[in-house]
Design a protein around this motif. Structure first.
Motif, short mmCIF file in Angstrom:
data_model
loop_
_atom_site.label_atom_id
_atom_site.label_comp_id
_atom_site.label_asym_id
_atom_site.label_seq_id
_atom_site.Cartn_x
_atom_site.Cartn_y
_atom_site.Cartn_z
N THR A 13 0.82 -1.19 0.00
CA THR A 13 0.00 0.00 0.00
C THR A 13 0.86 1.24 0.00
O THR A 13 2.07 1.19 0.13
N ILE A 14 0.20 2.37 -0.12
CA ILE A 14 0.95 3.57 -0.41
C ILE A 14 1.29 4.42 0.78
O ILE A 14 2.12 5.28 0.71
N TYR A 34 9.82 2.21 -3.76
CA TYR A 34 8.64 1.82 -4.52
C TYR A 34 7.72 0.92 -3.71
O TYR A 34 6.71 0.47 -4.20
N ILE A 71 4.65 9.16 -4.06
CA ILE A 71 5.03 7.85 -4.59
C ILE A 71 6.29 8.07 -5.42
O ILE A 71 6.26 8.79 -6.42
N ASP A 154 -1.06 3.02 -6.12
CA ASP A 154 0.26 2.73 -6.68
C ASP A 154 0.25 3.11 -8.16
O ASP A 154 -0.79 3.47 -8.71
N TRP A 168 -6.32 -5.54 -5.67
CA TRP A 168 -5.85 -4.36 -6.40
C TRP A 168 -6.39 -4.39 -7.83
O TRP A 168 -6.50 -5.46 -8.43
#
Length: 543
Positions: A13-14, A34, A71, A154, A168
């Protein structure tokens, strides 16, 4: 270097606070840039995109404030001469939400307002963001706990980008960036809570059979990639996209051979053409996840020449469904020194087959003395011997003959011996390490019956290594042959291929063959041979 990331199930997850390994040390940014983590209790309240000059040192793509987090993927993959762009997520602790805060409930990408034809309340309206990004937010405080709330964001790249993670999905069209020939950027999101990935325990069938497919040197790119030395030259009118052709071949073979396990023996990612390794990894993983096939990975010399080092790639691969891959002990050289136990038939807890996988690294650390490629280090070989010895007492409890096999990327020096009996084609020089660290002897000492590698794409033989004292077969050393069109394929019209190992535990027998992508041998088992019988390596039969 630390390699493990705490809370592996949350790695995809972000939203992130800290990046720690399992010993609670902060990981270098190159590993986690990343691979952000989501911490329970933190919600996404906004998302946007910033774009700035790639040549103006005073132009910044960063947003002020501690609540915004970027990100770390340039949406132009570092290939635009004058621009860079990044996705930013705003986050907040749930207990700190105010009546004015909103939680992101949906995201899409497109030119038109996705809600333009729908009449609704204010909290159902879509909000425009740069580059065709649209978000829908809710002011309801309980929305962050809903299964429909967006909890991960993402970016993946390429017209052939796919998601491999449970829960996702890629949303909308590619971001509107006018990026030209640069692989398109896609937004992918996750809703709700991340569930642990399925990690099945391999087991032989009630028939006593088990099949492993080895995929060597996929050489996948970010985007479709370009074919190298493809056969035939006239394929598709001379227009050959490497990754689609490679993956189409692999897909057909998975459906025809129906393996019980797949070993990816290195150079899955073609580093030079993969500025986003994650997008390349997901392409092969999605094929296996879709078919519910367990798979184990090791790395080659090209995997980490792109955006992610070995440790970061393995941290990601470990979290994917059906992955049996492991980073292995941190005190060993390399990433990916581990083993997989395949259990016997029925409900037994005894292992019928042990599959050892070890990291052969990349290039020589001492070019002046030992030119070429790296070698398995002493601590890896010691770990292998200690592990094999520790497993033997339990393996002896198996009611049939237990077998051990191994997979590596770079061939051992003993592959060079031209006096060995072998079956298949030896088309190119064996690029094994100049220094011999003794792993072949360790394999024989511990009773491993077969080792198989990749690396030299056009070599696809199995060679029989002898016990010189007893003049008996000691170990089969095989090549899989290169499967990917993103890697070289010269040497006399080499046809891409893969290798299959068929285990019959009723006879303690291993039969191997190859499958090819093109030509008269398509649909056939090429160079089929028995390499192990009654649990022992055996000489090839005449003819």
């Amino acid at each position: 270097m630390a390699r493990r990331i705490v809370a592996a199930a949350a790695i995809v997850t972000i939203v992130t606070l800290f990046f720690l390994d399992r010993n609670f040390r902060v990981l270098p940014s190159s590993i986690h840039e990343y691979l952000p983590q989501h911490h329970p209790g933190i919600v996404i309240t906004d998302i946007t995109i910033t774009r700035c000059s790639g040549i103006n040192p005073f132009s910044s793509c960063k947003l002020e404030g501690d609540s915004w987090h970027r990100i770390e993927k340039d949406l132009f993959l570092g290939k635009a001469l004058t621009s860079t762009a990044y996705v930013h997520i705003q986050r907040k602790k749930e207990e700190e939400l105010t009546p004015d805060d909103k939680v992101v409930m949906d995201i899409t990408v497109g030119r038109l307002d996705p809600g333009s034809s729908v009449k609704g309340q204010e909290d159902e309206r879509w909000e425009a963001r740069p580059s065709g990004l649209w978000i829908k937010r809710s002011a309801k405080r309980h929305a962050s706990d809903s299964k429909s709330a967006v909890t991960g964001v993402d970016v993946l790249f390429g017209d052939d980008a796919v998601e491999a993670r449970d829960g996702w999905n890629i949303v909308g069209v590619p971001l509107l960036l006018d990026s030209g020939s640069i692989p398109a950027a896609h937004i992918t999101i996750r809703r709700g809570t991340q569930q642990p990935a399925q990690r099945p325990q391999p087991r032989i069938h009630d028939t006593g059979k088990f099949k492993i497919m080895q995929l060597a040197d996929l050489h996948l790119s970010t985007g479709v990639g370009a074919c190298r030395e493809a056969v035939p030259d006239s394929y598709n009118g001379g227009k050959c996209e490497a990754d689609p052709r490679t993956l189409d071949f692999v897909s057909k073979m998975l459906d025809e051979e129906r393996p019980d396990m797949v070993v990816l023996s290195g150079d899955q990612v073609n580093g030079e053409t993969a500025p986003d390794a994650q997008s390349a990894i997901f392409k092969y993983a999605s094929l296996l996840i879709k078919r519910k096939i367990p798979y184990a990975c090791i790395f080659g010399n090209h995997d980490d020449e792109g955006s992610l080092p070995r440790a970061a790639q393995m941290s990601l691969i470990e979290t994917l469904p059906y992955s049996l891959s492991r980073a292995g002990p941190e005190d060993l050289d390399g990433v990916g020194n581990y083993y997989v136990e395949v259990l016997g038939r029925g409900k037994t807890t005894h292992s019928a087959l042990t599959v050892y996988l070890l990291d052969t690294h990349a290039y020589s650390p001492d070019e002046k003395k030992y030119h070429g490629y790296d070698w398995l280090k002493k601590n890896q070989i010691d770990w292998f011997k200690q592990t094999a010895n520790s497993l033997k007492p339990k393996h002896k409890e198996y009611s049939h003959v237990h077998m051990d096999v191994a997979f590596i990327h770079i061939p051992l020096p003993e592959y060079r011996d031209p006096k060995q009996v072998f079956k298949g084609q030896w088309r190119e020089a064996v690029t094994a390490p100049t220094y011999n660290s003794g792993f072949r002897d360790a394999l024989v000492e511990q009773g491993v019956v077969m080792v198989s590698c990749g690396h030299d794409h056009a070599n696809e033989y199995c060679a029989m290594s002898m016990n010189t004292e007893k003049q008996l077969p000691a170990l089969w050393m095989c090549y899989a042959g290169g499967v990917g069109f993103g890697g070289y394929g010269g040497y006399g019209g080499f046809v891409r291929r893969l290798r299959v190992f068929d285990f019959d535990f009723n006879e303690a027998r291993i039969t191997t063959w190859k499958r090819v992508e093109y030509g008269d041998e398509v649909g056939k088992k090429v160079d089929e041979q028995i390499i192990v019988d009654a649990g022992k390596p055996v000489a090839p039969m005449e003819g």
